[in-house]
Design an enzyme around this catalytic site. Sequence first.
Site, PDB file in Angstrom:
ATOM      1  CG  HIS A   7      53.107  32.407  39.671  1.00  0.00           C
ATOM      2  ND1 HIS A   7      54.331  31.778  39.732  1.00  0.00           N
ATOM      3  CD2 HIS A   7      52.230  31.456  39.285  1.00  0.00           C
ATOM      4  CE1 HIS A   7      54.180  30.501  39.404  1.00  0.00           C
ATOM      5  NE2 HIS A   7      52.916  30.282  39.130  1.00  0.00           N
ATOM      6  CB  SER A  50      49.841  31.099  35.705  1.00  0.00           C
ATOM      7  OG  SER A  50      50.248  31.037  37.040  1.00  0.00           O
ATOM      8  CB  THR A 106      47.609  23.491  37.758  1.00  0.00           C
ATOM      9  OG1 THR A 106      49.000  23.749  37.514  1.00  0.00           O
ATOM     10  CG2 THR A 106      47.382  21.995  37.859  1.00  0.00           C
ATOM     11  CD  GLN A 136      56.461  30.170  31.438  1.00  0.00           C
ATOM     12  OE1 GLN A 136      56.943  31.311  31.487  1.00  0.00           O
ATOM     13  NE2 GLN A 136      56.486  29.362  32.490  1.00  0.00           N
ATOM     14  CB  CYS A 144      59.689  18.461  38.176  1.00  0.00           C
ATOM     15  SG  CYS A 144      60.217  17.652  39.664  1.00  0.00           S
ATOM     16  CG  ASN A 159      57.324  24.982  30.791  1.00  0.00           C
ATOM     17  OD1 ASN A 159      56.628  24.538  29.871  1.00  0.00           O
ATOM     18  ND2 ASN A 159      57.859  24.204  31.706  1.00  0.00           N
ATOM     19  CB  THR A 162      34.867  33.153  49.031  1.00  0.00           C
ATOM     20  OG1 THR A 162      33.666  32.767  49.683  1.00  0.00           O
ATOM     21  CG2 THR A 162      35.131  34.627  49.239  1.00  0.00           C
TER      22      THR A 162
END
Length: 401
Positions: free
Chosen positions: A212, A210, A79, A190, A337, A162, A249
């Site tokens: 994860h 992303s 995002t 994805q 969502c 997704n 950082t």
Amino acid sequence: MSTAPAAPSKVAYLDHNATSPLRPSARAAFLEALEAGGNASSVHADGRAARARLERARGQVAGLLDVDPRGVTFTSGATEAASAILHPDLEIAGRPVTCDVLLVSAVEHPCVLSGHRFPTDKVEVIPVDGDGVIDLKALENRLAALAAMGLRPYLSLMAANNETGVLQPVAEAAERVHAVGGVVHCDAVQAAGRVDVTLAGLKADFVTLSAHKLGGPQGAGAVVAHPDSRARVPLMAGGGQERGRRGGTQNVPAMVGFGAAADDAATHLSAEAMRLTGLRRRLETGIVEQLQDAWIAGAGAARLPNTVCAVFPGLKAETLVIALDLAHVRVSAGSACSSGKVGSSHVLAAMGAASGLGPEATAGAIRFSLGWSSGEEDVDLALAALGRAVPRLSSRPARVA
Ligand code: PLP
């Protein structure tokens, strides 16, 4: 006399598109970097060691999309990555470019649909067909109209959806956008690590990722681009980290875990794609054979090997998700969502608009998403749970309002 604790029930985790469990390699790398500590900007030995870990991770993420590591800008997730580059004022391979309009497909993730740093009235939606694939003819028509008005387009088109796993013709769309001097972003969240996607193959100017979704830690992501492509106004200015593109950082352990996950996914990509395609087929065949009304959304299009969006007519997805959860099968409603609430799916609505299906027809959509930790036993557990839950829930008398 003590009694032995009951053996934990087997859980079938089939929600990799929401988040994929941390890969063992990513966990080990993450923990090692966490233990080592160090600020990647410090000049002393600990800082230099942290910097070396960070740069190794950058190389691993770059390797996944086959780019120069200087083209990888680490962020807190996809995002933020989308927000960093969805801006009208850009530099593309060192050349200043200003875009007038942001075009997004109707099935983009909400993090793209919002248009980020584009004014809301400059965001336009391009429709999809009944399988959820962008309507290239509609795109061409809009590009021609914008060109006639002297306006420069910026297209944001995802590599894979997704909810349905449907793959988009990103390179074909990008060729059309580039032909009129426009810019292209591809949300490959994805797709990366599941199918072979490279920056050059997608013909995109920016790709966002992303960690994860491919078995890395949550809270890590990246913009991937030519080393001299960026938004001219950084989303987060600050201490000059990430070549001035993202101040603050760096979260070195998360980036190191991201790098290890990317490396792992790239190493096993084709074997895993084949294995998951087999599992997906087993799941889909089981669903349509044992539950006759069920159908698979996007089945007419090329899709990710890991995703099945199955629609169970007459059922409410939310109810079925709960029933499956009680049977230790973790899935999402097709329309879940980020808050976990189930609303109507803008993806299925856009597909329905093209195929004539109203929201009631897809209210029972469930997303099963497989990944590195999934096996046949997970699929079989899901099929057995569906076999019990769907007929039971379907036979409930309709509630009188
Ligand atoms: N894009 C797609 C296609 C996604 O599925 C997601 C997460 O579900 C995102 C973007 C947002 O990713 P992140 O949670 O890293 O911000």
